[in-house]
Design an enzyme around this catalytic site. Structure first.
Site, mmCIF file in Angstrom:
data_model
loop_
_atom_site.group_PDB
_atom_site.id
_atom_site.type_symbol
_atom_site.label_atom_id
_atom_site.label_comp_id
_atom_site.label_asym_id
_atom_site.label_seq_id
_atom_site.Cartn_x
_atom_site.Cartn_y
_atom_site.Cartn_z
ATOM 1 N N TYR A 41 -28.610 -3.566 43.215
ATOM 2 C CA TYR A 41 -28.157 -2.525 42.559
ATOM 3 C C TYR A 41 -26.789 -2.461 42.653
ATOM 4 O O TYR A 41 -26.187 -2.504 43.859
ATOM 5 C CB TYR A 41 -28.790 -1.045 43.299
ATOM 6 N N ASP A 56 -15.760 8.602 45.085
ATOM 7 C CA ASP A 56 -16.821 8.849 43.930
ATOM 8 C C ASP A 56 -16.769 10.171 43.386
ATOM 9 O O ASP A 56 -17.595 10.919 43.432
ATOM 10 C CB ASP A 56 -18.106 8.524 44.448
ATOM 11 N N ASP A 83 -25.077 1.748 38.499
ATOM 12 C CA ASP A 83 -24.765 3.118 38.082
ATOM 13 C C ASP A 83 -23.863 3.256 36.707
ATOM 14 O O ASP A 83 -22.971 2.696 36.695
ATOM 15 C CB ASP A 83 -24.077 3.515 39.339
ATOM 16 N N ASP A 85 -22.881 6.681 36.064
ATOM 17 C CA ASP A 85 -22.256 7.957 36.257
ATOM 18 C C ASP A 85 -22.804 8.834 35.077
ATOM 19 O O ASP A 85 -23.979 8.967 35.102
ATOM 20 C CB ASP A 85 -20.720 7.777 35.960
ATOM 21 N N HIS A 110 -28.631 3.842 35.828
ATOM 22 C CA HIS A 110 -29.025 5.269 36.121
ATOM 23 C C HIS A 110 -28.070 5.964 35.527
ATOM 24 O O HIS A 110 -26.825 5.658 35.771
ATOM 25 C CB HIS A 110 -29.685 5.549 37.342
ATOM 26 N N GLU A 112 -26.693 10.255 34.962
ATOM 27 C CA GLU A 112 -26.930 11.724 35.648
ATOM 28 C C GLU A 112 -26.592 12.823 34.600
ATOM 29 O O GLU A 112 -25.653 12.507 33.695
ATOM 30 C CB GLU A 112 -26.164 11.862 36.793
ATOM 31 N N CYS A 120 -20.099 12.118 43.776
ATOM 32 C CA CYS A 120 -21.284 11.550 44.627
ATOM 33 C C CYS A 120 -22.242 12.708 44.598
ATOM 34 O O CYS A 120 -22.034 13.881 45.072
ATOM 35 C CB CYS A 120 -20.921 11.153 46.087
ATOM 36 N N ARG A 157 -31.341 10.533 35.739
ATOM 37 C CA ARG A 157 -30.894 11.334 36.902
ATOM 38 C C ARG A 157 -30.647 12.802 36.908
ATOM 39 O O ARG A 157 -29.875 12.983 35.980
ATOM 40 C CB ARG A 157 -29.900 10.466 37.809
ATOM 41 N N GLU A 189 -32.125 13.889 42.543
ATOM 42 C CA GLU A 189 -30.954 13.337 43.545
ATOM 43 C C GLU A 189 -30.991 14.468 44.369
ATOM 44 O O GLU A 189 -31.058 15.620 44.250
ATOM 45 C CB GLU A 189 -29.451 13.367 42.930
ATOM 46 N N ASN A 211 -33.478 7.706 46.012
ATOM 47 C CA ASN A 211 -32.158 7.421 46.584
ATOM 48 C C ASN A 211 -32.072 7.717 47.981
ATOM 49 O O ASN A 211 -31.848 8.801 48.339
ATOM 50 C CB ASN A 211 -30.860 7.937 45.840
#
Length: 310
Positions: A41, A56, A83, A85, A110, A112, A120, A157, A189, A211
């Site tokens: 990952y 982040d 990731d 974002d 992934h 979000e 983050c 996500r 998350e 996660n």
């Protein structure tokens, strides 16, 4: 050989829980591959901190994230989940983002539902976009990847659990809507207790992605299997380990100068990766040289002075 996307999809499907640790660079990815992991990952947190020295909070661009993913994907022979974002914009931007990650050789991403700039998922200050916009972005991602590689894995996500005004109810609602829009796995998350994780596993109508970091509870692999978690990431243990090791050696170098490096090298040579040139791949380079460069060029290399890997 199967495509990396197909390999990742197969690893998830064979179950019961695929555990995938995080890397932040091509070098750290190779360490995970050397350790025997079947997939890896790419951490967005790790990418931001290692590339820019910044937290982040959405400061890395799509170009930077894709470039790091490309370096990692090309350095290993195992599938990479990365990731991406928020997808770097609205649903139209998301379509291009999927194309770029697929072209980079990534096996899945992934994405979000935070507003941009994101942050983050385990720090305060997160805000999510509307339900309708979030579902539309997932649909756009799925449609874009289906036109190129249907096996590319989409993990959708939601940060609604910990966002301003959010709740676990809203997060579960979004997760199920994302699965209905074609996402392969649902990622809520920031659950803060084992009971919340168990509820997610009961009420989400499809594969659950977990996660295990920050505020979220820790489980063994067997415990996750019993709950039905399909895939789990540990994003940044290698990043923390590298930071700690570099800091400690830097303090020794400051205090003792070159003597500290001499002491460290004596310890490092007995490590499984202590032959740095071999780990870096000089053996392979020498093989290619013998195969392709010809006798005249090899004579010149043979006359040079320096370490020759085994």
């Amino acid at each position: 050989m199967k495509r990396m996307t197909t390999q990742l999809r197969g690893l998830i499907a064979q179950g019961p829980t695929l555990y995938v640790p995080g890397c932040y660079s091509a070098m750290s990815a190779r360490v995970l591959e050397e350790a025997g992991f079947e997939a890896i990952y790419m951490s967005g947190y790790g990418t931001s901190l290692s590339l820019t020295g910044l937290p982040d909070v959405g400061l890395t661009t799509m170009t930077e994230m894709v470039a790091n993913a490309r370096y990692i994907a090309q350095a290993v022979k195992i599938p990479l989940l990365a990731d991406c974002d928020t997808g770097f914009g609205n649903a139209i931007n998301v379509m291009r983002t999927m194309r770029e990650y697929i072209a980079a050789g990534v096996a899945g991403v992934h994405m979000e539902d935070q507003v941009s700039p994101k942050r983050c998922g385990h720090v305060a200050g997160r805000v999510v976009i509307s339900f309708e916009e979030a579902v539309g972005k997932v649909r756009a991602a799925v449609d874009a990847k289906n036109g190129i590689d249907p096996d590319f894995v989409i993990v959708a996500r939601t940060d609604a659990r910990g966002a301003h005004g959010g709740s676990l109810d809203e997060a579960i609602k979004r997760a199920n809507a994302f699965l209905g829009a074609g996402a392969d796995l649902a990622f809520i998350e920031g659950p803060t207790s084992a009971d919340e994780v168990k509820r997610i596993c009961r009420e989400v109508k499809g594969p659950v992605f977990y996660n295990m970091t920050g505020v979220s509870p820790r489980f063994t692999v067997d415990e996750m299997r019993s709950m039905g978690i399909a895939m789990c990431i540990s994003p940044n243990p290698l990043l923390r380990a590298a930071l700690a090791a570099m800091h400690d050696l830097a303090k020794e170098l400051k205090a003792d100068g070159p003597a500290a490096e001499t002491r460290f090298n004596a310890r490092f040579k007995d490590h499984p990766l202590g032959d740095l040139h071999t780990f870096a791949g000089f053996d392979q380079v020498r093989t290619w040289e013998r195969e392709y460069l010809g006798e005249e060029a090899m004579k010149k290399y043979a006359d040079s002075v320096g370490h020759v890997p085994r």
